[in-house]
Design a protein around this motif. Structure first.
Motif, PDB file in Angstrom:
ATOM      1  N   SER A   1       0.823  -1.201   0.000  1.00 22.57           N
ATOM      2  CA  SER A   1       0.000   0.000   0.000  1.00 22.57           C
ATOM      3  C   SER A   1       0.863   1.259   0.000  1.00 22.57           C
ATOM      4  O   SER A   1       0.639   2.192  -0.780  1.00 22.57           O
ATOM      5  CB  SER A   1      -0.924  -0.012   1.215  1.00 22.57           C
ATOM      6  OG  SER A   1      -1.599   1.202   1.326  1.00 22.57           O
ATOM      7  N   GLN A   2       1.856   1.290   0.882  1.00 20.30           N
ATOM      8  CA  GLN A   2       2.724   2.467   0.958  1.00 20.30           C
ATOM      9  C   GLN A   2       3.636   2.571  -0.265  1.00 20.30           C
ATOM     10  O   GLN A   2       3.874   3.661  -0.786  1.00 20.30           O
ATOM     11  CB  GLN A   2       3.542   2.427   2.248  1.00 20.30           C
ATOM     12  CG  GLN A   2       2.665   2.616   3.470  1.00 20.30           C
ATOM     13  CD  GLN A   2       3.457   2.701   4.753  1.00 20.30           C
ATOM     14  OE1 GLN A   2       4.600   3.146   4.757  1.00 20.30           O
ATOM     15  NE2 GLN A   2       2.853   2.282   5.845  1.00 20.30           N
ATOM     16  N   PHE A   3       4.137   1.443  -0.743  1.00 26.23           N
ATOM     17  CA  PHE A   3       5.013   1.422  -1.920  1.00 26.23           C
ATOM     18  C   PHE A   3       4.267   1.927  -3.149  1.00 26.23           C
ATOM     19  O   PHE A   3       4.792   2.737  -3.918  1.00 26.23           O
ATOM     20  CB  PHE A   3       5.533   0.001  -2.155  1.00 26.23           C
ATOM     21  CG  PHE A   3       6.525  -0.118  -3.272  1.00 26.23           C
ATOM     22  CD1 PHE A   3       7.864   0.154  -3.062  1.00 26.23           C
ATOM     23  CD2 PHE A   3       6.126  -0.518  -4.536  1.00 26.23           C
ATOM     24  CE1 PHE A   3       8.795   0.049  -4.087  1.00 26.23           C
ATOM     25  CE2 PHE A   3       7.039  -0.631  -5.572  1.00 26.23           C
ATOM     26  CZ  PHE A   3       8.378  -0.350  -5.348  1.00 26.23           C
TER      27      PHE A   3
ATOM     28  N   TRP B   1       9.689   7.021  -9.801  1.00 23.21           N
ATOM     29  CA  TRP B   1      11.143   7.085  -9.628  1.00 23.21           C
ATOM     30  C   TRP B   1      11.553   6.604  -8.238  1.00 23.21           C
ATOM     31  O   TRP B   1      12.606   5.976  -8.078  1.00 23.21           O
ATOM     32  CB  TRP B   1      11.693   8.490  -9.907  1.00 23.21           C
ATOM     33  CG  TRP B   1      11.292   9.530  -8.897  1.00 23.21           C
ATOM     34  CD1 TRP B   1      10.201  10.355  -8.941  1.00 23.21           C
ATOM     35  CD2 TRP B   1      11.980   9.852  -7.688  1.00 23.21           C
ATOM     36  NE1 TRP B   1      10.163  11.164  -7.837  1.00 23.21           N
ATOM     37  CE2 TRP B   1      11.248  10.892  -7.051  1.00 23.21           C
ATOM     38  CE3 TRP B   1      13.132   9.378  -7.080  1.00 23.21           C
ATOM     39  CZ2 TRP B   1      11.645  11.445  -5.836  1.00 23.21           C
ATOM     40  CZ3 TRP B   1      13.522   9.937  -5.868  1.00 23.21           C
ATOM     41  CH2 TRP B   1      12.784  10.960  -5.261  1.00 23.21           C
ATOM     42  N   GLU B   2      10.699   6.869  -7.238  1.00 24.04           N
ATOM     43  CA  GLU B   2      10.999   6.396  -5.879  1.00 24.04           C
ATOM     44  C   GLU B   2      10.902   4.880  -5.809  1.00 24.04           C
ATOM     45  O   GLU B   2      11.737   4.219  -5.185  1.00 24.04           O
ATOM     46  CB  GLU B   2      10.027   7.023  -4.871  1.00 24.04           C
ATOM     47  CG  GLU B   2      10.215   8.505  -4.653  1.00 24.04           C
ATOM     48  CD  GLU B   2       9.153   9.100  -3.752  1.00 24.04           C
ATOM     49  OE1 GLU B   2       9.524   9.631  -2.686  1.00 24.04           O
ATOM     50  OE2 GLU B   2       7.955   9.017  -4.110  1.00 24.04           O
ATOM     51  N   GLN B   3       9.882   4.309  -6.453  1.00 30.66           N
ATOM     52  CA  GLN B   3       9.745   2.858  -6.493  1.00 30.66           C
ATOM     53  C   GLN B   3      10.955   2.212  -7.159  1.00 30.66           C
ATOM     54  O   GLN B   3      11.506   1.229  -6.654  1.00 30.66           O
ATOM     55  CB  GLN B   3       8.469   2.457  -7.233  1.00 30.66           C
ATOM     56  CG  GLN B   3       7.198   2.805  -6.520  1.00 30.66           C
ATOM     57  CD  GLN B   3       5.962   2.411  -7.312  1.00 30.66           C
ATOM     58  OE1 GLN B   3       6.042   1.853  -8.398  1.00 30.66           O
ATOM     59  NE2 GLN B   3       4.798   2.709  -6.761  1.00 30.66           N
ATOM     60  N   ALA B   4      11.362   2.768  -8.297  1.00 23.46           N
ATOM     61  CA  ALA B   4      12.513   2.219  -9.030  1.00 23.46           C
ATOM     62  C   ALA B   4      13.780   2.291  -8.183  1.00 23.46           C
ATOM     63  O   ALA B   4      14.582   1.346  -8.170  1.00 23.46           O
ATOM     64  CB  ALA B   4      12.699   2.974 -10.346  1.00 23.46           C
ATOM     65  N   MET B   5      13.958   3.385  -7.476  1.00 25.49           N
ATOM     66  CA  MET B   5      15.140   3.553  -6.622  1.00 25.49           C
ATOM     67  C   MET B   5      15.141   2.516  -5.495  1.00 25.49           C
ATOM     68  O   MET B   5      16.174   1.895  -5.214  1.00 25.49           O
ATOM     69  CB  MET B   5      15.171   4.971  -6.049  1.00 25.49           C
ATOM     70  CG  MET B   5      16.462   5.291  -5.314  1.00 25.49           C
ATOM     71  SD  MET B   5      16.562   7.018  -4.801  1.00 25.49           S
ATOM     72  CE  MET B   5      15.254   7.112  -3.601  1.00 25.49           C
TER      73      MET B   5
ATOM     74  N   VAL C   1      17.940  -0.423  -4.915  1.00 24.84           N
ATOM     75  CA  VAL C   1      18.714  -0.507  -3.671  1.00 24.84           C
ATOM     76  C   VAL C   1      18.509  -1.865  -3.001  1.00 24.84           C
ATOM     77  O   VAL C   1      19.475  -2.491  -2.537  1.00 24.84           O
ATOM     78  CB  VAL C   1      18.355   0.660  -2.719  1.00 24.84           C
ATOM     79  CG1 VAL C   1      18.941   0.438  -1.334  1.00 24.84           C
ATOM     80  CG2 VAL C   1      18.832   1.976  -3.297  1.00 24.84           C
ATOM     81  N   LEU C   2      17.270  -2.334  -2.944  1.00 20.99           N
ATOM     82  CA  LEU C   2      17.018  -3.629  -2.307  1.00 20.99           C
ATOM     83  C   LEU C   2      17.693  -4.767  -3.066  1.00 20.99           C
ATOM     84  O   LEU C   2      18.241  -5.692  -2.445  1.00 20.99           O
ATOM     85  CB  LEU C   2      15.516  -3.873  -2.178  1.00 20.99           C
ATOM     86  CG  LEU C   2      14.797  -3.003  -1.148  1.00 20.99           C
ATOM     87  CD1 LEU C   2      13.288  -3.202  -1.234  1.00 20.99           C
ATOM     88  CD2 LEU C   2      15.302  -3.285   0.257  1.00 20.99           C
ATOM     89  N   GLU C   3      17.650  -4.717  -4.390  1.00 18.95           N
ATOM     90  CA  GLU C   3      18.345  -5.740  -5.178  1.00 18.95           C
ATOM     91  C   GLU C   3      19.846  -5.679  -4.937  1.00 18.95           C
ATOM     92  O   GLU C   3      20.507  -6.712  -4.832  1.00 18.95           O
ATOM     93  CB  GLU C   3      18.024  -5.582  -6.661  1.00 18.95           C
ATOM     94  CG  GLU C   3      16.618  -6.045  -7.002  1.00 18.95           C
ATOM     95  CD  GLU C   3      16.253  -5.859  -8.466  1.00 18.95           C
ATOM     96  OE1 GLU C   3      16.933  -5.086  -9.188  1.00 18.95           O
ATOM     97  OE2 GLU C   3      15.270  -6.478  -8.886  1.00 18.95           O
ATOM     98  N   LYS C   4      20.409  -4.493  -4.824  1.00 17.51           N
ATOM     99  CA  LYS C   4      21.837  -4.334  -4.545  1.00 17.51           C
ATOM    100  C   LYS C   4      22.175  -4.885  -3.164  1.00 17.51           C
ATOM    101  O   LYS C   4      23.185  -5.589  -2.992  1.00 17.51           O
ATOM    102  CB  LYS C   4      22.236  -2.853  -4.645  1.00 17.51           C
ATOM    103  CG  LYS C   4      23.700  -2.598  -4.451  1.00 17.51           C
ATOM    104  CD  LYS C   4      24.515  -3.213  -5.569  1.00 17.51           C
ATOM    105  CE  LYS C   4      25.986  -2.839  -5.429  1.00 17.51           C
ATOM    106  NZ  LYS C   4      26.787  -3.444  -6.502  1.00 17.51           N
ATOM    107  N   VAL C   5      21.356  -4.597  -2.165  1.00 14.96           N
ATOM    108  CA  VAL C   5      21.583  -5.119  -0.815  1.00 14.96           C
ATOM    109  C   VAL C   5      21.541  -6.649  -0.832  1.00 14.96           C
ATOM    110  O   VAL C   5      22.395  -7.323  -0.248  1.00 14.96           O
ATOM    111  CB  VAL C   5      20.564  -4.547   0.201  1.00 14.96           C
ATOM    112  CG1 VAL C   5      20.640  -5.276   1.538  1.00 14.96           C
ATOM    113  CG2 VAL C   5      20.796  -3.060   0.401  1.00 14.96           C
TER     114      VAL C   5
END
Length: 159
Positions: free
Chosen positions: A115-117, A123-127, A131-135
């Motif tokens: 819901s929040q996502f 652009w915020e979703q893509a970022m 980042v999560l994939e990189k982590v």
């Protein structure tokens, strides 16, 4: 620089703890694990659905879906029936007890996140995804099979 490492590790730990605490809250309220709850939700969203359809929507293997369905059926939350035209097909439906369990359950953590996502700009979703994939890559987790469930432990574990 060390401060950023610590801050990052604290953020990761908070995510893990939130997942853990939500799973416990859900278990206390419903007696179900997060994966069981998600499968029950998927079944409830359909008039009837096959185990293969459940596995596909939950992002798990068919054997795992079957194991989760066994647990739900043992608690009379879902019912499996053979197809009338093709007896090889098994259809799964939610029972009244299953609907009541869903009605009284707290919001699953992935629903709150989704819901929040979804309210974020593109652009915020893509970022966040990047980042999560990189982590995940930094933690050597790229090859780990994972369904889209915010939960800890094996998907088909016992309560």
């Amino acid at each position: 620089m060390e401060n950023r490492v610590q801050t990052s590790l604290i953020a990761l730990r908070r995510i893990l703890r939130a997942t853990e605490l939500n799973a416990r809250t859900l278990a206390r309220a419903t007696g179900l694990t997060t994966p069981q709850f998600i499968v029950l939700s998927i079944v409830a969203e359909s008039d009837e659905i096959s185990p293969k359809g459940i596995a596909s929507r939950a992002g798990v293997g068919q054997a795992t879906a079957t194991s989760l369905l066994d647990k739900l059926e043992a608690r009379d939350l879902v019912k499996r029936t053979r197809g009338e035209i093709d007896r090889r097909i098994v259809w799964v439906t939610v029972t009244d007890a299953g609907r009541e369990t869903l009605k009284t359950a707290p919001d699953a953590l992935q629903e709150v996140f989704a819901s929040q996502f979804n309210s974020l700009q593109d652009w915020e979703q893509a970022m966040i995804v990047a980042v999560l994939e990189k982590v995940g890559s930094m933690l050597n987790a790229g090859a780990i099979d994972a369904s889209p469930m915010l939960d800890v432990g094996a998907v088909d574990r016992k309560q």
